[in-house]
Design an enzyme around this catalytic site. Structure first.
Site, PDB file in Angstrom:
ATOM      1  N   GLU A  18       0.839  -1.161   0.215  1.00 33.72           N
ATOM      2  CA  GLU A  18      -0.041  -0.038  -0.125  1.00 33.72           C
ATOM      3  C   GLU A  18       0.929   1.020   0.102  1.00 33.72           C
ATOM      4  OE1 GLU A  18      -3.157   2.382   2.850  1.00 33.72           O
ATOM      5  OE2 GLU A  18      -3.283  -0.011   2.939  1.00 33.72           O
ATOM      6  N   ARG A  19       0.524   2.109  -0.809  1.00 25.29           N
ATOM      7  CA  ARG A  19       1.371   3.231  -1.116  1.00 25.29           C
ATOM      8  C   ARG A  19       2.612   3.116  -1.547  1.00 25.29           C
ATOM      9  NH1 ARG A  19      -3.396   5.392  -2.208  1.00 25.29           N
ATOM     10  NH2 ARG A  19      -4.641   5.811  -0.416  1.00 25.29           N
ATOM     11  N   GLU A  24     -10.451   4.591   8.891  1.00 23.74           N
ATOM     12  CA  GLU A  24     -10.752   4.188   7.710  1.00 23.74           C
ATOM     13  C   GLU A  24     -11.211   2.710   7.619  1.00 23.74           C
ATOM     14  OE1 GLU A  24      -7.387   6.870   5.282  1.00 23.74           O
ATOM     15  OE2 GLU A  24      -6.745   4.915   6.229  1.00 23.74           O
ATOM     16  N   LYS A  35       1.101  11.388  13.134  1.00 15.16           N
ATOM     17  CA  LYS A  35       1.786  11.722  11.797  1.00 15.16           C
ATOM     18  C   LYS A  35       2.324  13.267  12.027  1.00 15.16           C
ATOM     19  CE  LYS A  35      -1.193   9.050   8.449  1.00 15.16           C
ATOM     20  NZ  LYS A  35      -1.824   8.852   7.397  1.00 15.16           N
ATOM     21  N   ASP A  51      -2.780  14.408   6.134  1.00 21.51           N
ATOM     22  CA  ASP A  51      -2.266  13.134   5.676  1.00 21.51           C
ATOM     23  C   ASP A  51      -1.037  13.183   4.992  1.00 21.51           C
ATOM     24  OD1 ASP A  51      -2.296  10.540   5.094  1.00 21.51           O
ATOM     25  OD2 ASP A  51      -4.050  10.366   3.854  1.00 21.51           O
ATOM     26  N   GLU A  75       5.595   9.848  13.115  1.00 20.22           N
ATOM     27  CA  GLU A  75       5.436   9.080  12.179  1.00 20.22           C
ATOM     28  C   GLU A  75       5.667   9.987  10.733  1.00 20.22           C
ATOM     29  OE1 GLU A  75       1.907   6.743   9.601  1.00 20.22           O
ATOM     30  OE2 GLU A  75       1.975   6.722  11.470  1.00 20.22           O
ATOM     31  N   GLU A  81       3.883   9.204  -1.038  1.00 19.92           N
ATOM     32  CA  GLU A  81       2.370   8.902  -1.815  1.00 19.92           C
ATOM     33  C   GLU A  81       1.850  10.370  -2.311  1.00 19.92           C
ATOM     34  OE1 GLU A  81      -2.159   8.241   0.565  1.00 19.92           O
ATOM     35  OE2 GLU A  81      -0.048   7.694   1.577  1.00 19.92           O
ATOM     36  N   HIS A 100      -4.226  18.496  -0.226  1.00 21.36           N
ATOM     37  CA  HIS A 100      -5.272  17.431  -0.555  1.00 21.36           C
ATOM     38  C   HIS A 100      -6.048  17.343  -1.761  1.00 21.36           C
ATOM     39  CE1 HIS A 100      -6.853  13.388   0.321  1.00 21.36           C
ATOM     40  NE2 HIS A 100      -6.460  13.329   1.512  1.00 21.36           N
ATOM     41  N   TRP A 106     -12.644  12.953   1.877  1.00 22.17           N
ATOM     42  CA  TRP A 106     -12.047  12.277   0.740  1.00 22.17           C
ATOM     43  C   TRP A 106     -12.066  13.187  -0.580  1.00 22.17           C
ATOM     44  CZ3 TRP A 106     -13.603   6.374   0.906  1.00 22.17           C
ATOM     45  CH2 TRP A 106     -12.861   6.028   2.124  1.00 22.17           C
TER      46      TRP A 106
END
Length: 723
Positions: A186-187, A310, A379, A384, A406, A412, A540, A562
């Site tokens: 993933e990513r 999520e 994070k 994100d 993180e 990404e 984003h 999203w």
């Protein structure tokens, strides 16, 4: 007839020349160990390393011996003599506490506070002999010291008067692999997962050993093997045997393995009807599973958990808190010295509040309610892993709970595997940010390194960019971000330019003109990417799902947050997300000193302007341009910068080996094409709101807006799998 030593040296030169021609594909990372071509320096180094004496026996000492054979043998083009036969130069490596020979050269205060991983390197004159001494209190410290010494040789530093002491500021420095058991990542943008679960535990790929070497060389001492969107199968006995095989390899290199724990594993593996963390049977299941793991892997590090985010299961499914869930697992690993890293990346579609606020809203009320062996993994920013984000407000809000950083190494939202974006400066930007948590100069770095909180362990994680591509990271320059993360996790005070120059010298060349040219390019690359993607605090606005390429028009996703339109809020009046008191009030989650500056439209740093404010298209900027013109000009500046990178690289033809030169050139060509794509599509879209002319110096979009909206990339790498 040549003497035996000359014959061996000649063979070594032939071997390394051949491997250089054949193997300059990036596989060796920064551990290339090519022969030093500076004759004067080479002879001085050879005198210093006539012989090597290793004191002690262990798997780690074997790893040190192997690295010295490769490193010194390759750099000096000669066979390394292990013994005490040197007349001029001798390298001695040994544990200070275990060998009187080491103690004879150092005063006790010179090894104070070294801990398990700190090391000392000293050059000592004894009679007519020069000794180089590497020591520490554990064998893994000697390994770190060995890699540091080899780095000094690779970067052609003066080693005649070494007096160096290094102690890591962070205890757990780890990579988070978002690797799935089917080997998708993933990513991930560098191929498939390097973990071949189907062939483990019997088949041990050389790649696993070289991976451990690379990590140990930059001080990384932990690896979370599996995706945070976890699969419970990794906890099944047959998979634990596979994990054990990897742990057995990594141990010699000072690396512990960690696993992601799926919160619903008691249901999926144990056949239970609930995973309620306050249920006695659930607690017992985790206790027994943890004991099973530690019986196989005595130095197992602990669990990493993504819960109630999520779609992942978690304690809130049962009306419990994050603290309830984390503490249950903390109790299970505590008898064995393990830790639990509980991710703070949580947000809910049902929560009407600004996504920027949600993690703080959920975790700040729980401050002080977590067990001592729990760290909250936060994070760097609240949204994100955006191209640029203000630091996460949790770093200034949690005063009783250990937090860990993180970072994302995989790109990404940063052009993925094809854009050259050096992140050393951005990591530093976040680490140096002042939270004011305990007064002025309470930087993020000081919050996570434990300076303000009495805590058992400190930690920093980086989401891996590693895959099966021959060069590990797809883009050769992607290796630099892996390298920079490790160096900064060890010591957050290292300058990002120093890190970049080290990496360049070990990866490409010690030639000062090449080093300076590539360093200048790397230092400018992050700001260039921000310019051509998300200038002035936009965020984003990537395409949906795969996040490849621009998609500021995205407004069709099932969740509000999203959608790109949720974040930029462009309308006929202006653009930007109002997070001041008159908007979502997310700014209030920061310390008043921070909030005061961010809230003031006139004093808010321009790099965060549209992150925190909805701003008129006609607002006058610091440059004298109105906002609309400034946005357009920033997009163009980003394009111009990438064009400059390509020109710089092209001038190095013949100075860089052909294989890597052509590879990077092709990727820079893609990056330039995509920077123009970002510029044209975003300007075309935002102009539908501003209704203002495109300023002079910025070309008209190459295609109309409908064309950019129509582009589709269903097989982009790194798409999140859906189970």
């Amino acid at each position: 007839m040549p003497c035996p030593r000359f014959k061996f040296s000649l063979l070594f030169i032939i071997f390394f020349t051949f491997s250089n021609l054949k193997g300059e594909d990036g596989y060796r990372l920064w551990l290339r160990y090519n022969p030093i071509n500076n004759t004067t320096l080479l002879e001085s180094y050879r005198e210093m390393f006539e012989s090597v004496e290793l004191l002690g026996e262990s798997a780690t000492m074997d790893a040190i011996r192997n690295e010295l054979e490769m490193g010194l043998g390759g750099l000096l083009s000669q066979k390394i003599n292990f013994g005490e036969s040197a007349n001029k130069g001798l390298l001695i490596i040994g544990n200070y506490d275990q060998h009187e020979k080491i103690k004879a050269f150092l005063e006790p205060e010179e090894v104070e506070n070294l801990g398990e991983e700190g090391f000392v390197i000293r050059t000592i004159q004894k009679d007519n002999q020069k000794l180089i001494l590497i020591t520490g209190l554990q064998d893994k410290a000697l390994l770190y010291g060995t890699f540091h010494l080899l780095k000094l040789l690779q970067t052609q530093e003066d080693i005649s008067g070494l007096h160096f002491k290094s102690i890591p500021k962070i205890k757990v420095r780890m990579l988070n692999h978002w690797d799935n058991l089917d080997r998708t990542v993933e990513r991930g943008y560098a191929g498939f997962s390097i973990w071949n679960w189907h062939q483990l535990p019997e088949f041990i790929d050389q790649r696993y050993i070289d991976y451990a070497r690379a990590n140990a060389s930059i001080g990384i001492n932990g690896v979370s093997l599996t995706n945070v969107n976890a699969n419970a199968l990794i906890l099944r006995p047959d998979y634990l045997e596979k994990v054990k095989a990897l742990a057995d390899i990594f141990r010699a290199y000072g690396i512990k393995v960690y696993l992601t724990a799926r919160f619903s594993a008691p249901i999926e593996l144990g056949g239970m009807e609930t995973a309620d963390p306050l249920n006695n049977e659930v607690q017992q299941w985790w206790n027994e599973k943890t004991r099973e793991i530690y019986e196989l892997i005595p130095d197992f590090g602990g669990f990493l958990v993504k819960a109630n985010s999520e779609g992942q299961p978690g304690p809130q499914n049962y009306g419990r808190t994050h603290a309830d869930g984390a503490n249950m697992l903390a109790e299970a690993v505590n008898p064995f010295g393990g830790i639990v890293m509980w991710r703070a990346f949580v947000y809910s579609n049902e929560e009407p509040e600004d996504r920027h606020k949600q993690a703080n809203m959920e975790f700040q009320p729980l401050d002080g309610k977590f067990k001592q062996n729990v760290l909250i993994q936060v994070k760097n920013g609240a949204i994100d892993f955006q191209p640029r984000e203000p630091f996460h407000p949790l770093f200034g809000a949690m005063k009783k709970t250990p937090l860990m950083m993180e970072f994302q190494i995989t790109q990404e939202y940063l052009g993925q595997g094809t854009h050259l974006v050096y992140l050393g400066g951005f990591y530093k930007e976040v680490l140096d940010a002042d939270t004011y948590q305990s007064g002025k100069n309470t930087t993020v770095a000081k919050v996570i390194n434990g300076e303000f909180l009495d805590q058992q362990v400190t930690a920093m994680a980086g989401v891996s960019n590693i895959g099966t591509d021959r060069n590990w990271t797809s883009h050769t320059f992607g290796q630099a971000n892996w390298y920079a993360f490790g160096r900064l996790a060890w010591d957050d005070q290292i300058n990002e330019e120093e890190i970049a120059k080290e990496w360049i010298k070990m990866t490409f060349s010690n030639d000062s003109e090449i080093v300076n040219a590539l360093n200048n390019m790397m230092q400018a690359s992050h700001e260039a990417m921000v310019n051509y993607m998300t200038p002035l605090g936009l965020h984003h606005i990537m395409a949906a799902g795969h996040h490849y390429g621009p998609g500021p028009w995205v407004d069709f996703m099932s969740r509000a947050d999203w959608n790109s339109t949720y974040y930029h809020k462009a309308d006929n009046e202006g653009i930007g997300f109002n997070r001041t008191q008159s908007g979502s009030d997310a700014i209030s989650q920061y310390h008043p000193k921070v909030a005061e500056k961010l809230s003031d439209l006139e004093n808010c740093p321009e790099e965060y302007l549209l992150w925190f404010h909805h701003v008129s298209w006609n607002k006058k900027m610091d440059s004298g341009n109105i906002l609309w013109d400034e946005i357009c000009l920033r997009y163009q500046k980003g394009v111009d910068q990438v064009e400059g990178f390509l020109n710089t690289w092209n001038k190095l033809e013949g100075e860089i080996d052909k294989e890597r030169f052509l590879h990077v050139k092709s990727l820079l060509t893609i990056q330039l094409k995509e920077a123009k794509w970002w510029r044209d599509s975003c300007i075309a879209y935002f102009q539908t709101f501003s209704k203002l002319p495109i300023p002079e110096g910025v070309p008209q979009p190459a295609k109309n807006l409908d064309y950019y909206k129509s582009l589709s990339f269903p097989y982009s790498p790194g798409i999140r799998p859906r189970w």
